[in-house]
Design an enzyme around this catalytic site. Structure first.
Site, PDB file in Angstrom:
ATOM      1  N   PHE A 147       0.815  -1.220   0.000  1.00 55.59           N
ATOM      2  CA  PHE A 147       0.000   0.000   0.000  1.00 55.59           C
ATOM      3  C   PHE A 147       0.847   1.267   0.000  1.00 55.59           C
ATOM      4  O   PHE A 147       0.373   2.339  -0.386  1.00 55.59           O
ATOM      5  CB  PHE A 147      -0.930   0.018   1.233  1.00 55.59           C
ATOM      6  CG  PHE A 147      -0.243   0.399   2.518  1.00 55.59           C
ATOM      7  CD1 PHE A 147      -0.050   1.738   2.860  1.00 55.59           C
ATOM      8  CD2 PHE A 147       0.247  -0.568   3.390  1.00 55.59           C
ATOM      9  CE1 PHE A 147       0.610   2.090   4.033  1.00 55.59           C
ATOM     10  CE2 PHE A 147       0.898  -0.221   4.560  1.00 55.59           C
ATOM     11  CZ  PHE A 147       1.078   1.117   4.883  1.00 55.59           C
ATOM     12  N   LYS A 171      -1.125  -6.974  -9.294  1.00 56.98           N
ATOM     13  CA  LYS A 171      -2.109  -7.090  -8.196  1.00 56.98           C
ATOM     14  C   LYS A 171      -1.684  -6.053  -7.150  1.00 56.98           C
ATOM     15  O   LYS A 171      -0.832  -6.310  -6.311  1.00 56.98           O
ATOM     16  CB  LYS A 171      -2.061  -8.516  -7.628  1.00 56.98           C
ATOM     17  CG  LYS A 171      -3.327  -9.010  -6.953  1.00 56.98           C
ATOM     18  CD  LYS A 171      -3.831  -8.160  -5.829  1.00 56.98           C
ATOM     19  CE  LYS A 171      -3.033  -8.292  -4.551  1.00 56.98           C
ATOM     20  NZ  LYS A 171      -3.460  -7.275  -3.531  1.00 56.98           N
ATOM     21  N   GLU A 174      -4.959  -3.593  -2.073  1.00 58.85           N
ATOM     22  CA  GLU A 174      -6.395  -3.293  -2.034  1.00 58.85           C
ATOM     23  C   GLU A 174      -6.677  -2.008  -1.247  1.00 58.85           C
ATOM     24  O   GLU A 174      -7.763  -1.450  -1.311  1.00 58.85           O
ATOM     25  CB  GLU A 174      -7.171  -4.480  -1.438  1.00 58.85           C
ATOM     26  CG  GLU A 174      -6.838  -4.846  -0.002  1.00 58.85           C
ATOM     27  CD  GLU A 174      -5.539  -5.656   0.177  1.00 58.85           C
ATOM     28  OE1 GLU A 174      -4.695  -5.675  -0.738  1.00 58.85           O
ATOM     29  OE2 GLU A 174      -5.371  -6.245   1.261  1.00 58.85           O
ATOM     30  N   SER A 224       5.194  -7.174   3.281  1.00 56.57           N
ATOM     31  CA  SER A 224       5.719  -7.540   4.600  1.00 56.57           C
ATOM     32  C   SER A 224       6.466  -8.880   4.528  1.00 56.57           C
ATOM     33  O   SER A 224       6.213  -9.704   3.638  1.00 56.57           O
ATOM     34  CB  SER A 224       4.570  -7.627   5.598  1.00 56.57           C
ATOM     35  OG  SER A 224       3.643  -8.585   5.144  1.00 56.57           O
ATOM     36  N   CYS A 279       9.630   1.479   3.588  1.00 56.51           N
ATOM     37  CA  CYS A 279      10.512   0.359   3.936  1.00 56.51           C
ATOM     38  C   CYS A 279      11.938   0.834   4.146  1.00 56.51           C
ATOM     39  O   CYS A 279      12.757   0.104   4.678  1.00 56.51           O
ATOM     40  CB  CYS A 279      10.474  -0.692   2.851  1.00 56.51           C
ATOM     41  SG  CYS A 279      11.147  -0.072   1.325  1.00 56.51           S
ATOM     42  N   GLU A 381       9.379  -4.538  13.058  1.00 52.43           N
ATOM     43  CA  GLU A 381       9.086  -3.406  12.166  1.00 52.43           C
ATOM     44  C   GLU A 381       7.775  -2.782  12.640  1.00 52.43           C
ATOM     45  O   GLU A 381       6.752  -3.472  12.718  1.00 52.43           O
ATOM     46  CB  GLU A 381       8.934  -3.906  10.726  1.00 52.43           C
ATOM     47  CG  GLU A 381       8.580  -2.782   9.778  1.00 52.43           C
ATOM     48  CD  GLU A 381       8.353  -3.240   8.335  1.00 52.43           C
ATOM     49  OE1 GLU A 381       7.586  -4.192   8.122  1.00 52.43           O
ATOM     50  OE2 GLU A 381       8.947  -2.631   7.435  1.00 52.43           O
TER      51      GLU A 381
HETATM   52  P1  NAD Z   1       1.405  -6.707   2.953  1.00 56.40           P
HETATM   53  O1  NAD Z   1       2.410  -7.786   3.001  1.00 56.40           O
HETATM   54  O2  NAD Z   1       0.271  -6.751   3.898  1.00 56.40           O
HETATM   55  O3  NAD Z   1       0.720  -6.668   1.484  1.00 56.40           O
HETATM   56  C1  NAD Z   1       1.501  -6.594   0.317  1.00 56.40           C
HETATM   57  C2  NAD Z   1       0.714  -7.209  -0.832  1.00 56.40           C
HETATM   58  O4  NAD Z   1       0.482  -8.589  -0.554  1.00 56.40           O
HETATM   59  C3  NAD Z   1      -0.661  -6.577  -1.037  1.00 56.40           C
HETATM   60  O5  NAD Z   1      -0.921  -6.508  -2.410  1.00 56.40           O
HETATM   61  C4  NAD Z   1      -1.604  -7.553  -0.350  1.00 56.40           C
HETATM   62  O6  NAD Z   1      -2.892  -7.576  -0.915  1.00 56.40           O
HETATM   63  C5  NAD Z   1      -0.921  -8.891  -0.556  1.00 56.40           C
HETATM   64  N1  NAD Z   1      -1.162  -9.834   0.539  1.00 56.40           N
HETATM   65  C6  NAD Z   1      -1.387  -9.541   1.839  1.00 56.40           C
HETATM   66  N2  NAD Z   1      -1.530 -10.676   2.549  1.00 56.40           N
HETATM   67  C7  NAD Z   1      -1.371 -11.695   1.674  1.00 56.40           C
HETATM   68  C8  NAD Z   1      -1.405 -13.118   1.813  1.00 56.40           C
HETATM   69  N3  NAD Z   1      -1.618 -13.701   2.983  1.00 56.40           N
HETATM   70  N4  NAD Z   1      -1.201 -13.862   0.721  1.00 56.40           N
HETATM   71  C9  NAD Z   1      -0.978 -13.280  -0.481  1.00 56.40           C
HETATM   72  N5  NAD Z   1      -0.944 -11.942  -0.661  1.00 56.40           N
HETATM   73  C10 NAD Z   1      -1.141 -11.156   0.397  1.00 56.40           C
HETATM   74  O7  NAD Z   1       2.199  -5.328   3.034  1.00 56.40           O
HETATM   75  P2  NAD Z   1       1.605  -3.858   3.155  1.00 56.40           P
HETATM   76  O8  NAD Z   1       1.034  -3.664   4.506  1.00 56.40           O
HETATM   77  O9  NAD Z   1       0.761  -3.552   1.958  1.00 56.40           O
HETATM   78  O10 NAD Z   1       2.940  -2.997   2.997  1.00 56.40           O
HETATM   79  C11 NAD Z   1       3.804  -2.707   4.068  1.00 56.40           C
HETATM   80  C12 NAD Z   1       4.958  -3.686   4.120  1.00 56.40           C
HETATM   81  O11 NAD Z   1       5.655  -3.663   2.879  1.00 56.40           O
HETATM   82  C13 NAD Z   1       5.999  -3.311   5.163  1.00 56.40           C
HETATM   83  O12 NAD Z   1       6.421  -4.483   5.802  1.00 56.40           O
HETATM   84  C14 NAD Z   1       7.122  -2.702   4.357  1.00 56.40           C
HETATM   85  O13 NAD Z   1       8.401  -2.764   4.940  1.00 56.40           O
HETATM   86  C15 NAD Z   1       7.052  -3.518   3.125  1.00 56.40           C
HETATM   87  N6  NAD Z   1       7.685  -2.844   2.004  1.00 56.40           N
HETATM   88  C16 NAD Z   1       8.903  -3.311   1.620  1.00 56.40           C
HETATM   89  C17 NAD Z   1       9.557  -2.694   0.581  1.00 56.40           C
HETATM   90  C18 NAD Z   1      10.901  -3.186   0.147  1.00 56.40           C
HETATM   91  O14 NAD Z   1      11.357  -2.742  -0.883  1.00 56.40           O
HETATM   92  N7  NAD Z   1      11.550  -4.092   0.854  1.00 56.40           N
HETATM   93  C19 NAD Z   1       8.977  -1.589  -0.060  1.00 56.40           C
HETATM   94  C20 NAD Z   1       7.734  -1.147   0.365  1.00 56.40           C
HETATM   95  C21 NAD Z   1       7.090  -1.797   1.405  1.00 56.40           C
END
Ligand code: NAD
Length: 496
Positions: A147, A171, A174, A224, A279, A381
């Site tokens: 997000f 994808k 959401e 994450s 991140c 985190e």
């Molecule tokens: P998230 O892991 O909740 O979601 C990321 C994506 O995965 C979304 O599209 C979501 O719909 C999907 N998703 C969520 N749960 C899932 C599941 N169980 N199975 C399959 N798909 C699933 O992350 P978020 O809250 O959207 O973003 C924040 C996180 O992203 C933080 O941990 C941040 O550090 C990380 N992030 C990392 C980087 C990097 O480059 N390392 C960059 C930006 C964000």
């Protein structure tokens, strides 16, 4: 209230199951986003399959022309895109513009794809044999994005994937889904053939359908760590190429010889920009010596109290709301845990007036001092506007502390000592390192990626690694024997 759609085969497609999209600054529901099922994913794959072979055979220079036009359209509609980002994510408009500009850098890099795909050539690699290797597209590839960067992180992925000759299915999160639909429209306007870029919204069901589909050859994930790990495992089980970028806990090491005023003011931006929902945000300042810590805490504390917070769509603010109520409450819960564990709460963001006065998901900047490595605010985190100061005695203690942490995304050292900076860059077990640069996010022509629990897979995101990730290498050896040459059968292993 608008109902968003998927973008499949160049058309908007409605769904049956929906989630609300909320404006974090007001807590108002501003839309509904459909959640794709496996049949919807299959539809997108069919549309991609119909067009990708023709795109694969389109000269790279023509593919690049689409990216040139796309870049200009992103710039033309930048204000509109930033308003969409801010409305769904909560970040301030200037910050949204920063993310978009960094995203556009990746489109610019993809414009150079003919040069990047040139491959390698050896004349007379063996007697009369010429050998060359080239990059060929994988076919259909997919990206799953978080997000917190609704424009930039997808732009890390799809411009290069498409420029390399693939079809891309995105994808997006959401929680901030509209930017991806806008980018789909712009790609259409830029002349990208229908079916090469598609957007399916959804949750785990859609993601698992993508991972399990044999036609999807590679997955780029950013999000994450627990989800990154799960996707990496399932993708690997399915024989796919996967790069899964995860969470972070980024340390800045502040040495006594640093320019402390500069360190404090840049750390304010790195810790609290985008409400810490980056991140690469700095969430730990490791101060070498008590005098360094005292000066830094005094300066950051004073500045943190005066940050201007409000709805991201208003001009001139420093920080917007957090993305949703559950996340704001989680971050506030960490502040509670830190204080209960004995860390010194210097600035408490829960006391910011907007927390009570606004229905939005606001939290002020928070600063902890004397944090110890075993407490949850140090280990986990938090992904919010919370900066922890840890005091250590020596520079080597600081390096050991950073290296012992589970995450290894970004880090920085503040110093005026070149020898110390060099030692830090060599010894630190982190993928992206800054020397007096607190957010060392590489430019588009270098690749981005962390170490340890911050990345699963071999190749980093964007930059030269993206060309390697979205293509496979083929080595071709050719020989044109002279006509009527009388050649003897050769049973030994051929050598030059
Ligand atoms: P998230 O892991 O909740 O979601 C990321 C994506 O995965 C979304 O599209 C979501 O719909 C999907 N998703 C969520 N749960 C899932 C599941 N169980 N199975 C399959 N798909 C699933 O992350 P978020 O809250 O959207 O973003 C924040 C996180 O992203 C933080 O941990 C941040 O550090 C990380 N992030 C990392 C980087 C990097 O480059 N390392 C960059 C930006 C964000």
């Amino acid at each position: 209230m608008p109902t968003l759609t998927h973008w499949i085969g160049g058309e908007r497609l409605e769904g049956e199951r929906h989630l609300d999209v909320t404006n974090p600054a007001s807590a108002e529901v501003i839309g509904r986003v459909p959640m794709a099922d496996a049949a919807t994913v299959e539809r997108a794959i069919d549309a991609a399959r119909a067009v990708q072979p023709t795109w694969r055979d389109t000269p790279p220079a023509r593919r690049a022309q689409v990216m040139f036009r796309f870049k200009m359209l992103l710039e033309r509609d930048a204000d509109e895109i930033c308003a969409l980002i801010s409305r769904e994510h909560g970040k301030v408009l200037e910050d949204a513009m920063g993310e978009l500009k960094r995203g556009i850098e990746n489109v610019e890099y993809a414009c150079g794809v003919p040069e990047l795909l040139k491959g390698e050539y050896s004349h007379n690699a063996g007697p009369g044999i010429d050998t060359w290797s080239n990059h060929q597209p994988l076919g259909i590839v997919a990206g799953i994005t978080p997000f917190n960067f609704p424009a930039m992180v997808p732009l890390w992925m799809f411009p290069m994937a498409i420029a390399c000759g693939n079809a891309f299915i995105l994808k997006p999160s959401e929680q901030a889904p509209s930017t991806s639909l806008k980018m789909a429209e712009l790609l259409g306007e830029a002349g990208l053939p229908v079916g090469l870029f598609q957007v399916i919204h959804g949750d785990r069901e859609a993601v698992e359908a993508l991972i399990d589909a044999p036609e999807v050859k590679a997955l780029s994930f950013v999000g994450s760590t627990p989800v990154a790990k799960a996707i990496y495992r399932r993708g690997a089980d399915n024989g796919k190429r996967v790069q899964a970028l995860g969470g972070a806990k980024n340390h800045a090491v502040v040495r006594p010889d640093a320019d402390l005023d500069n360190a404090a003011s840049t750390l304010i931006g790195a810790a609290y920009g985008s409400a810490g929902e980056r991140c690469m945000a700095i969430s730990v300042a490791v101060c070498v010596g008590d005098a360094t810590a005292d000066a830094l805490v005094a300066s950051i504390g004073e500045q943190a109290r005066t940050l201007k917070i409000g709805p991201g769509t208003e001009k001139g603010l420093d920080m917007g709301a957090l993305v949703n109520a559950a996340h704001r409450d989680k971050v506030a819960g960490y502040i509670e845990q830190g204080a209960a564990a004995g860390a010194e709460l210097v600035v408490d963001g829960r006391r910011h007036p907007l927390v009570e006065a606004s229905p939005g998901y606001f939290l002020g900047a928070t600063l902890f001092d004397r944090v110890t490595p075993e407490v949850s605010i140090y280990r986990d985190e938090i992904f919010g506007p919370v900066l922890c100061v840890v005091r250590v005695e020596t520079f080597e203690d600081a390096i050991a502390l950073v290296n012992a942490h589970q995450y290894g995304n970004g880090t920085c050292v503040f110093t005026r000592d070149g020898e110390a900076a060099r030692r830090f860059a060599d010894a630190i077990e982190v993928g992206m390192v800054g020397i007096n640069v607190p957010l060392p996010v590489p430019v588009a022509f270098h690749s981005f990626g962390g170490w340890k629990e911050s990345l699963f897979g071999d190749l980093h995101a964007y930059g030269p690694d993206a060309v390697r990730f979205y293509t496979r290498r083929k080595a071709i050896s050719q020989r044109w024997p002279a006509r009527n040459a009388q050649e003897k059968a050769q049973l030994n292993f051929p050598s030059s």
